[in-house]
Design a protein around this motif. Structure first.
Motif, PDB file in Angstrom:
ATOM      1  N   GLN A 281      63.596  14.478  -2.563  1.00  0.00           N
ATOM      2  CA  GLN A 281      62.463  14.363  -1.436  1.00  0.00           C
ATOM      3  C   GLN A 281      61.241  14.380  -2.048  1.00  0.00           C
ATOM      4  OE1 GLN A 281      63.326  12.970   1.674  1.00  0.00           O
ATOM      5  NE2 GLN A 281      65.524  13.057   0.633  1.00  0.00           N
ATOM      6  N   LYS A 282      61.017  14.917  -3.393  1.00  0.00           N
ATOM      7  CA  LYS A 282      59.730  15.241  -3.888  1.00  0.00           C
ATOM      8  C   LYS A 282      58.585  13.937  -3.990  1.00  0.00           C
ATOM      9  CE  LYS A 282      60.532  19.332  -5.999  1.00  0.00           C
ATOM     10  NZ  LYS A 282      59.603  20.269  -5.530  1.00  0.00           N
ATOM     11  N   TYR A 283      59.393  12.814  -3.880  1.00  0.00           N
ATOM     12  CA  TYR A 283      58.360  11.461  -3.996  1.00  0.00           C
ATOM     13  C   TYR A 283      57.586  11.626  -2.849  1.00  0.00           C
ATOM     14  CZ  TYR A 283      61.004   9.047  -0.248  1.00  0.00           C
ATOM     15  OH  TYR A 283      61.566   8.798   0.897  1.00  0.00           O
ATOM     16  N   LYS A 284      57.742  12.232  -1.695  1.00  0.00           N
ATOM     17  CA  LYS A 284      56.771  12.375  -0.412  1.00  0.00           C
ATOM     18  C   LYS A 284      55.556  13.187  -0.657  1.00  0.00           C
ATOM     19  CE  LYS A 284      60.788  11.893   2.603  1.00  0.00           C
ATOM     20  NZ  LYS A 284      61.553  12.568   3.659  1.00  0.00           N
ATOM     21  N   GLU A 285      55.636  14.193  -1.607  1.00  0.00           N
ATOM     22  CA  GLU A 285      54.437  15.093  -1.924  1.00  0.00           C
ATOM     23  C   GLU A 285      53.185  14.337  -2.005  1.00  0.00           C
ATOM     24  OE1 GLU A 285      56.906  18.880  -3.562  1.00  0.00           O
ATOM     25  OE2 GLU A 285      55.899  17.683  -5.197  1.00  0.00           O
ATOM     26  N   GLY A 286      52.173  14.803  -1.085  1.00  0.00           N
ATOM     27  CA  GLY A 286      50.956  14.111  -1.345  1.00  0.00           C
ATOM     28  C   GLY A 286      50.681  13.043  -0.500  1.00  0.00           C
ATOM     29  N   LYS A 287      51.805  12.632   0.178  1.00  0.00           N
ATOM     30  CA  LYS A 287      51.888  11.170   0.887  1.00  0.00           C
ATOM     31  C   LYS A 287      51.399  11.588   2.548  1.00  0.00           C
ATOM     32  CE  LYS A 287      53.265   8.861  -2.573  1.00  0.00           C
ATOM     33  NZ  LYS A 287      53.477   9.838  -3.555  1.00  0.00           N
ATOM     34  N   PHE A 288      51.275  10.502   3.229  1.00  0.00           N
ATOM     35  CA  PHE A 288      50.990  10.755   4.461  1.00  0.00           C
ATOM     36  C   PHE A 288      51.844   9.938   5.594  1.00  0.00           C
ATOM     37  CE2 PHE A 288      47.243  11.157   2.010  1.00  0.00           C
ATOM     38  CZ  PHE A 288      46.680  12.126   2.680  1.00  0.00           C
ATOM     39  N   ILE A 289      52.254  10.702   6.614  1.00  0.00           N
ATOM     40  CA  ILE A 289      52.962  10.024   7.805  1.00  0.00           C
ATOM     41  C   ILE A 289      52.179   9.569   8.775  1.00  0.00           C
ATOM     42  CG2 ILE A 289      54.809  10.226   9.621  1.00  0.00           C
ATOM     43  CD1 ILE A 289      55.928   9.709   7.240  1.00  0.00           C
ATOM     44  N   PHE A 290      52.082   8.562   9.266  1.00  0.00           N
ATOM     45  CA  PHE A 290      51.302   8.072  10.378  1.00  0.00           C
ATOM     46  C   PHE A 290      52.038   7.463  11.515  1.00  0.00           C
ATOM     47  CE2 PHE A 290      47.712   7.821   7.405  1.00  0.00           C
ATOM     48  CZ  PHE A 290      46.545   7.889   8.215  1.00  0.00           C
ATOM     49  N   GLU A 291      52.137   7.937  12.752  1.00  0.00           N
ATOM     50  CA  GLU A 291      53.132   7.501  13.866  1.00  0.00           C
ATOM     51  C   GLU A 291      52.835   6.451  14.362  1.00  0.00           C
ATOM     52  OE1 GLU A 291      55.095  10.205  16.126  1.00  0.00           O
ATOM     53  OE2 GLU A 291      54.203  11.987  15.312  1.00  0.00           O
ATOM     54  N   LYS A 292      53.606   5.189  14.338  1.00  0.00           N
ATOM     55  CA  LYS A 292      53.151   4.100  14.831  1.00  0.00           C
ATOM     56  C   LYS A 292      52.450   4.136  15.988  1.00  0.00           C
ATOM     57  CE  LYS A 292      54.989  -0.653  15.100  1.00  0.00           C
ATOM     58  NZ  LYS A 292      55.958  -1.404  15.954  1.00  0.00           N
ATOM     59  N   SER A 293      52.880   4.602  16.933  1.00  0.00           N
ATOM     60  CA  SER A 293      52.272   4.773  18.262  1.00  0.00           C
ATOM     61  C   SER A 293      50.837   5.322  18.346  1.00  0.00           C
ATOM     62  CB  SER A 293      52.998   5.650  19.325  1.00  0.00           C
ATOM     63  OG  SER A 293      53.236   7.067  18.750  1.00  0.00           O
ATOM     64  N   LYS A 294      50.199   5.937  17.041  1.00  0.00           N
ATOM     65  CA  LYS A 294      48.907   6.572  17.065  1.00  0.00           C
ATOM     66  C   LYS A 294      47.901   5.716  16.299  1.00  0.00           C
ATOM     67  CE  LYS A 294      50.126  10.404  19.036  1.00  0.00           C
ATOM     68  NZ  LYS A 294      49.137  11.314  19.909  1.00  0.00           N
ATOM     69  N   ILE A 295      48.472   4.480  15.541  1.00  0.00           N
ATOM     70  CA  ILE A 295      47.609   3.726  14.926  1.00  0.00           C
ATOM     71  C   ILE A 295      47.623   2.106  15.494  1.00  0.00           C
ATOM     72  CG2 ILE A 295      47.685   5.240  12.796  1.00  0.00           C
ATOM     73  CD1 ILE A 295      49.581   3.335  11.556  1.00  0.00           C
ATOM     74  N   VAL A 296      46.805   1.526  15.448  1.00  0.00           N
ATOM     75  CA  VAL A 296      46.716   0.180  15.775  1.00  0.00           C
ATOM     76  C   VAL A 296      45.903  -0.737  14.727  1.00  0.00           C
ATOM     77  CG1 VAL A 296      46.460   0.660  18.259  1.00  0.00           C
ATOM     78  CG2 VAL A 296      44.294   0.245  16.986  1.00  0.00           C
ATOM     79  N   LYS A 297      46.313  -1.906  14.436  1.00  0.00           N
ATOM     80  CA  LYS A 297      45.974  -2.962  13.386  1.00  0.00           C
ATOM     81  C   LYS A 297      44.453  -3.493  13.799  1.00  0.00           C
ATOM     82  CE  LYS A 297      50.618  -4.789  12.724  1.00  0.00           C
ATOM     83  NZ  LYS A 297      51.378  -6.236  13.027  1.00  0.00           N
ATOM     84  N   GLU A 298      43.875  -3.532  12.798  1.00  0.00           N
ATOM     85  CA  GLU A 298      42.631  -3.833  12.815  1.00  0.00           C
ATOM     86  C   GLU A 298      42.116  -5.050  11.766  1.00  0.00           C
ATOM     87  OE1 GLU A 298      39.821  -3.369  14.816  1.00  0.00           O
ATOM     88  OE2 GLU A 298      40.733  -1.441  15.827  1.00  0.00           O
ATOM     89  N   ASN A 299      41.556  -6.301  12.297  1.00  0.00           N
ATOM     90  CA  ASN A 299      41.101  -7.188  11.521  1.00  0.00           C
ATOM     91  C   ASN A 299      42.251  -7.938  10.838  1.00  0.00           C
ATOM     92  OD1 ASN A 299      38.564  -6.241  11.500  1.00  0.00           O
ATOM     93  ND2 ASN A 299      38.523  -4.860   9.698  1.00  0.00           N
ATOM     94  N   TRP A 300      43.309  -8.171  11.693  1.00  0.00           N
ATOM     95  CA  TRP A 300      44.332  -9.008  11.248  1.00  0.00           C
ATOM     96  C   TRP A 300      45.148  -9.412  12.465  1.00  0.00           C
ATOM     97  CZ3 TRP A 300      49.244  -6.418   9.189  1.00  0.00           C
ATOM     98  CH2 TRP A 300      49.147  -5.214   9.689  1.00  0.00           C
TER      99      TRP A 300
END
Length: 109
Positions: free
Chosen positions: A90-109
């Motif tokens: 699981q080390k590949y996840k270190e320093g990476k970010f999880i964004f919940e799909k329900s909390k973000i929206v697409k802009e400019n596309w």
């Protein structure tokens, strides 16, 4: 003084609450993650977020040290940052970010 990054051109995701730009589509590593409230995406980078206090959490893939990430503008919790993974696979996840799909929206596309 806080400066907010606002991008024009690339496909971006914004906070669902205030439309603050928080991540780029090109930074998605995987769409096959599970958040607290459903589907989530793993990103290599984030912007305009505040990283909260680190804590150990038992997640589906084992024990990790994570910190919640909040929108820099409205303080909505958007996901978390992986600070440390205790299992080698699981080390590949270190320093990476999880964004919940329900909390973000697409802009400019």
């Amino acid at each position: 003084m806080v400066f907010m990054a606002e991008l024009v051109g690339p496909r971006v995701y914004s906070c669902c609450n205030c439309r603050n730009h928080v991540c780029l589509h090109d930074d998605i590593i995987s769409k096959a993650f599970q958040g607290r409230n459903g589907r989530a995406f793993l990103f290599s980078h984030a912007m305009n977020v505040v990283v909260g206090t680190k804590e150990d959490r038992q997640l589906m893939t084992g024990l990790h040290t994570v910190a919640d990430i909040y929108c820099n503008d409205c303080r909505e919790v958007l996901g978390w940052k992986y600070e440390r993974a205790y299992e080698e696979t699981q080390k590949y996840k270190e320093g990476k970010f999880i964004f919940e799909k329900s909390k973000i929206v697409k802009e400019n596309w």
